[in-house]
Design a protein around this motif. Structure first.
Motif, PDB file in Angstrom:
ATOM      1  N   PHE A   1      55.449  28.777  34.325  1.00 30.48           N
ATOM      2  CA  PHE A   1      56.108  27.465  34.383  1.00 30.48           C
ATOM      3  C   PHE A   1      54.918  26.223  34.314  1.00 30.48           C
ATOM      4  CE2 PHE A   1      57.443  23.747  37.200  1.00 30.48           C
ATOM      5  CZ  PHE A   1      58.805  23.416  36.882  1.00 30.48           C
ATOM      6  N   ASN A   2      53.818  26.232  34.792  1.00 30.80           N
ATOM      7  CA  ASN A   2      52.960  25.265  34.516  1.00 30.80           C
ATOM      8  C   ASN A   2      51.743  25.337  33.378  1.00 30.80           C
ATOM      9  OD1 ASN A   2      53.123  23.749  37.106  1.00 30.80           O
ATOM     10  ND2 ASN A   2      53.046  25.760  37.851  1.00 30.80           N
ATOM     11  N   GLN A   3      52.044  26.286  32.344  1.00 32.71           N
ATOM     12  CA  GLN A   3      51.066  26.143  31.220  1.00 32.71           C
ATOM     13  C   GLN A   3      51.967  26.550  29.706  1.00 32.71           C
ATOM     14  OE1 GLN A   3      47.888  29.373  31.721  1.00 32.71           O
ATOM     15  NE2 GLN A   3      47.970  28.972  33.680  1.00 32.71           N
TER      16      GLN A   3
ATOM     17  N   ILE B   1      47.178  42.840  32.963  1.00 36.06           N
ATOM     18  CA  ILE B   1      46.604  42.797  34.041  1.00 36.06           C
ATOM     19  C   ILE B   1      47.845  42.259  34.932  1.00 36.06           C
ATOM     20  CG2 ILE B   1      45.031  41.913  35.992  1.00 36.06           C
ATOM     21  CD1 ILE B   1      44.150  44.244  33.998  1.00 36.06           C
ATOM     22  N   GLY B   2      48.169  42.907  35.888  1.00 33.07           N
ATOM     23  CA  GLY B   2      49.177  42.405  37.034  1.00 33.07           C
ATOM     24  C   GLY B   2      50.438  43.222  36.435  1.00 33.07           C
ATOM     25  N   PHE B   3      50.735  43.815  35.665  1.00 30.66           N
ATOM     26  CA  PHE B   3      52.027  44.276  34.753  1.00 30.66           C
ATOM     27  C   PHE B   3      51.938  45.849  34.701  1.00 30.66           C
ATOM     28  CE2 PHE B   3      51.926  39.930  33.844  1.00 30.66           C
ATOM     29  CZ  PHE B   3      53.097  39.413  33.762  1.00 30.66           C
ATOM     30  N   CYS B   4      53.065  46.451  35.126  1.00 27.99           N
ATOM     31  CA  CYS B   4      53.363  47.714  34.403  1.00 27.99           C
ATOM     32  C   CYS B   4      52.195  48.745  35.255  1.00 27.99           C
ATOM     33  CB  CYS B   4      53.518  47.745  33.107  1.00 27.99           C
ATOM     34  SG  CYS B   4      55.000  46.294  32.790  1.00 27.99           S
ATOM     35  N   LYS B   5      51.527  49.543  34.077  1.00 34.63           N
ATOM     36  CA  LYS B   5      50.560  50.325  34.414  1.00 34.63           C
ATOM     37  C   LYS B   5      49.406  50.006  34.596  1.00 34.63           C
ATOM     38  CE  LYS B   5      53.485  53.937  32.201  1.00 34.63           C
ATOM     39  NZ  LYS B   5      53.896  54.827  33.392  1.00 34.63           N
ATOM     40  N   SER B   6      49.118  48.506  34.514  1.00 37.14           N
ATOM     41  CA  SER B   6      47.763  48.095  34.592  1.00 37.14           C
ATOM     42  C   SER B   6      47.495  47.740  36.178  1.00 37.14           C
ATOM     43  CB  SER B   6      47.540  46.794  33.813  1.00 37.14           C
ATOM     44  OG  SER B   6      47.252  47.306  32.334  1.00 37.14           O
ATOM     45  N   ALA B   7      46.092  47.419  36.580  1.00 42.21           N
ATOM     46  CA  ALA B   7      45.672  46.855  37.839  1.00 42.21           C
ATOM     47  C   ALA B   7      46.514  45.682  38.316  1.00 42.21           C
ATOM     48  CB  ALA B   7      43.969  46.686  37.547  1.00 42.21           C
ATOM     49  N   LYS B   8      46.487  45.857  39.645  1.00 48.51           N
ATOM     50  CA  LYS B   8      47.103  44.762  40.287  1.00 48.51           C
ATOM     51  C   LYS B   8      46.495  44.197  41.256  1.00 48.51           C
ATOM     52  CE  LYS B   8      51.830  46.373  38.849  1.00 48.51           C
ATOM     53  NZ  LYS B   8      51.354  47.248  37.968  1.00 48.51           N
ATOM     54  N   PRO B   9      45.305  43.401  40.939  1.00 52.95           N
ATOM     55  CA  PRO B   9      44.215  43.219  42.052  1.00 52.95           C
ATOM     56  C   PRO B   9      44.816  42.259  43.061  1.00 52.95           C
ATOM     57  CG  PRO B   9      43.913  41.694  40.188  1.00 52.95           C
ATOM     58  CD  PRO B   9      44.910  42.863  39.584  1.00 52.95           C
ATOM     59  N   GLU B  10      44.024  42.694  44.149  1.00 56.87           N
ATOM     60  CA  GLU B  10      44.466  41.793  45.439  1.00 56.87           C
ATOM     61  C   GLU B  10      44.358  40.419  45.316  1.00 56.87           C
ATOM     62  OE1 GLU B  10      43.553  41.813  50.320  1.00 56.87           O
ATOM     63  OE2 GLU B  10      42.864  43.307  48.911  1.00 56.87           O
ATOM     64  N   ARG B  11      43.221  39.957  44.715  1.00 59.74           N
ATOM     65  CA  ARG B  11      42.998  38.614  44.368  1.00 59.74           C
ATOM     66  C   ARG B  11      42.936  38.305  42.795  1.00 59.74           C
ATOM     67  NH1 ARG B  11      37.892  37.918  42.809  1.00 59.74           N
ATOM     68  NH2 ARG B  11      36.461  39.431  43.418  1.00 59.74           N
ATOM     69  N   TYR B  12      43.624  37.404  42.353  1.00 58.71           N
ATOM     70  CA  TYR B  12      43.804  37.053  40.962  1.00 58.71           C
ATOM     71  C   TYR B  12      44.208  35.817  40.763  1.00 58.71           C
ATOM     72  CZ  TYR B  12      42.497  38.614  36.005  1.00 58.71           C
ATOM     73  OH  TYR B  12      42.251  38.722  34.948  1.00 58.71           O
ATOM     74  N   GLN B  13      43.535  35.102  39.852  1.00 54.26           N
ATOM     75  CA  GLN B  13      44.122  33.692  39.577  1.00 54.26           C
ATOM     76  C   GLN B  13      44.659  33.715  37.907  1.00 54.26           C
ATOM     77  OE1 GLN B  13      41.979  30.006  40.422  1.00 54.26           O
ATOM     78  NE2 GLN B  13      42.863  29.002  38.744  1.00 54.26           N
ATOM     79  N   TYR B  14      46.009  33.768  37.854  1.00 50.39           N
ATOM     80  CA  TYR B  14      46.478  33.891  36.379  1.00 50.39           C
ATOM     81  C   TYR B  14      46.348  32.835  35.707  1.00 50.39           C
ATOM     82  CZ  TYR B  14      48.071  38.671  37.758  1.00 50.39           C
ATOM     83  OH  TYR B  14      47.884  39.676  38.303  1.00 50.39           O
ATOM     84  N   GLY B  15      46.195  32.990  34.359  1.00 47.81           N
ATOM     85  CA  GLY B  15      46.338  31.925  33.239  1.00 47.81           C
ATOM     86  C   GLY B  15      46.528  32.531  32.149  1.00 47.81           C
ATOM     87  N   LEU B  16      47.016  31.690  31.162  1.00 49.83           N
ATOM     88  CA  LEU B  16      47.203  32.528  29.734  1.00 49.83           C
ATOM     89  C   LEU B  16      45.912  32.585  29.055  1.00 49.83           C
ATOM     90  CD1 LEU B  16      50.240  30.502  28.428  1.00 49.83           C
ATOM     91  CD2 LEU B  16      50.444  32.989  29.290  1.00 49.83           C
ATOM     92  N   HIS B  17      44.965  31.685  29.335  1.00 45.83           N
ATOM     93  CA  HIS B  17      43.549  31.851  28.508  1.00 45.83           C
ATOM     94  C   HIS B  17      42.840  33.139  29.297  1.00 45.83           C
ATOM     95  CE1 HIS B  17      43.185  29.813  32.461  1.00 45.83           C
ATOM     96  NE2 HIS B  17      41.929  30.034  32.663  1.00 45.83           N
ATOM     97  N   THR B  18      43.011  33.570  30.571  1.00 47.54           N
ATOM     98  CA  THR B  18      42.703  34.600  31.000  1.00 47.54           C
ATOM     99  C   THR B  18      43.267  35.989  30.371  1.00 47.54           C
ATOM    100  OG1 THR B  18      41.935  33.541  33.244  1.00 47.54           O
ATOM    101  CG2 THR B  18      42.264  36.060  33.357  1.00 47.54           C
ATOM    102  N   LEU B  19      44.520  35.905  30.469  1.00 46.31           N
ATOM    103  CA  LEU B  19      45.094  37.172  29.985  1.00 46.31           C
ATOM    104  C   LEU B  19      44.623  37.479  28.178  1.00 46.31           C
ATOM    105  CD1 LEU B  19      48.721  37.104  31.196  1.00 46.31           C
ATOM    106  CD2 LEU B  19      46.772  38.124  32.359  1.00 46.31           C
ATOM    107  N   ALA B  20      44.677  36.160  27.794  1.00 50.00           N
ATOM    108  CA  ALA B  20      44.190  36.294  26.142  1.00 50.00           C
ATOM    109  C   ALA B  20      42.671  36.767  26.065  1.00 50.00           C
ATOM    110  CB  ALA B  20      44.158  34.670  25.819  1.00 50.00           C
TER     111      ALA B  20
END
Length: 328
Positions: free
Chosen positions: A240-242, A96-115
Motif C-alpha cells: 500500500f505504501n510503496q 522471505i515471509g511467503f510460502c516455503k521461505s522463512a517467516k522471521p519473528e521480526r522483519y521490516q518489509y520493503g520492496l527494496h529489501t525483497l529485491a
C-alpha cells in the motif's frame, strides 16, 4: 444410493484437516524439488526457498519468476513448463515471509529489501543478468529490482502488476498493521475463493483454480496461521505504501507489460469512499497509462481476462510471453 459431494465442499473439508495446515506449506508440493538458499538480511540468517528448473536444451538465458502476494513459486508451474520447453532456465523463489521461505519473528518489509534478497539468491546461483518476470506484487518487485539493479536485468516483464496507482494519494485511508492483521485472521477458503473469482478470473471459475485456493488457505489454518496472517499484514502495508507508479519513467530496460483488462485489484479498496472505490483498479485504463510512462514499453492486453492471465488462459499467455521474449 451415495450422495454426491460437491468439489467446493471437498476443498473446504480438506482445508480443515490438520495435515493440510502448515505455515511453511509442507503439505503442498510444487512440481519440482524445492531448494533452500541461505541469505543474510536484517542482521539474521534466513532460508529462502526456490525452484531452479533447467531445460533439456538450453538457449543460454535465465528467467527469474517473481510471485504475487497471494501466490508462491509453485504458482508459476505453467510458465515454468512453457519456458523450459523453449530452452530457458527458470529460477522461481518464494520471497522471505511467503510460502516455503522463512517467516522471521521480526522483519521490516520493503520492496527494496525483497529485491536485495532476490539479488543475493541469484548471485549465489551465478546468475548475473536474468530476464525478470513479475506478477501482481511480484510485478511491483520486478520493477523495483530493475530500478535498483538496472545493469543486472536483461529484460523486464510485468504481468498485471499492482502499484500502478497511488491509492493513499488518491484518498484511500491508511490502515495500521494491527488492523490489517485482524482482517487477515478472518481469512478462509470461502473468502479467498470469492475474492479470486471476482478479481483473478473476471467472475468465472474452473475446477483447476481450486488448487491455488487450497495452497493459500492451508497456510492460514491452525496455530501457524497467526504467523502467516502477521506476515501478510506486514506485506499489505508494504504494498500500500510503496507504489512504483511514480518511477516507471526511470526504467532503463526493455519492458513488456501484460494486462488482463478485467482486473480490478486495488489494495485498500474496501476502505475507500464509495465514489472513489468505483474508480480504483481500472486496468483497462491503468495498463496504457503505465506503458506510456515506461520508455519503449510493449503493451499486450487481454480484454476478456482478469488479474491472472497466465492461469486463466495459459495457452494464449505463454504463446505471447515466448513471442515477446523472442522478439528482442
Amino acid at each position: 444410493m451415495a450422495k454426491r459431494v460437491l468439489p467446493g465442499l471437498l476443498l473446504s473439508l480438506a482445508l480443515a484437516l490438520p495435515a493440510a495446515a502448515d505455515p511453511m506449506l509442507k503439505g503442498f508440493d510444487y512440481d519440482w524439488p524445492v531448494q533452500q538458499a541461505k541469505i543474510r538480511s536484517q542482521d539474521q540468517d534466513l532460508t529462502m526457498a526456490y525452484l531452479d528448473v533447467r531445460p533439456a536444451k538450453a538457449n543460454g538465458q535465465v528467467v527469474a519468476l517473481l510471485h504475487g502476494k497471494n501466490f508462491c513459486a509453485g504458482s508459476w508451474e505453467g510458465a515454468i513448463k512453457a519456458l523450459t520447453a523453449a530452452g530457458y532456465r527458470v529460477i522461481a523463489p518464494d520471497q522471505i515471509g511467503f510460502c516455503k521461505s522463512a517467516k522471521p519473528e521480526r522483519y521490516q518489509y520493503g520492496l527494496h529489501t525483497l529485491a536485495a534478497n532476490t539479488k543475493s539468491l541469484l548471485d549465489q546461483l551465478g546468475v548475473t543478468r536474468p530476464i525478470v518476470v513479475g506478477h501482481s506484487m511480484g510485478g511491483m518487485l520486478a520493477a523495483r529490482y530493475a530500478l535498483q539493479y538496472p545493469d543486472a536485468v536483461e529484460r523486464l516483464v510485468l504481468v498485471n502488476p499492482i502499484g500502478l496507482e497511488d491509492w493513499r494519494a488518491l484518498g484511500v485511508p491508511n490502515a495500521t498493521v494491527d488492523q490489517l492483521f485482524a482482517g487477515e485472521l478472518k481469512q478462509d477458503a470461502a473468502k479467498i475463493r470469492a475474492y479470486q473469482k471476482a478479481t483473478y478470473y473476471a467472475g468465472t471459475w474452473k475446477p483447476e483454480y481450486d488448487r491455488w485456493v487450497e495452497m493459500l488457505a492451508s497456510m492460514y489454518q491452525g496455530e501457524g496461521g497467526r504467523t502467516v496472517a502477521w506476515h501478510q499484514a506486514l506485506t499489505s502495508d508494504m504494498v500500500f505504501n510503496q507504489p512504483v507508479v511514480h518511477e516507471l519513467q526511470n526504467l532503463k530496460v526493455s519492458t513488456t507489460l501484460f494486462v488482463g483488462e478485467k482486473d480490478n485489484t486495488a489494495i485498500g479498496k474496501d476502505r475507500a469512499p464509495e465514489a472513489l472505490k468505483a474508480t480504483l483498479g481500472d486496468y483497462k485504463r491503468l495498463g496504457p497509462e503505465a506503458a506510456a510512462k515506461i520508455p519503449g514499453a510493449q503493451l499486450i492486453t487481454y480484454p476478456d481476462l482478469g488479474h491472472t492471465p497466465q492461469v486463466q488462459d495459459p495457452e494464449r499467455f505463454h504463446r505471447d510471453l515466448l513471442g515477446a521474449l523472442a522478439a528482442r
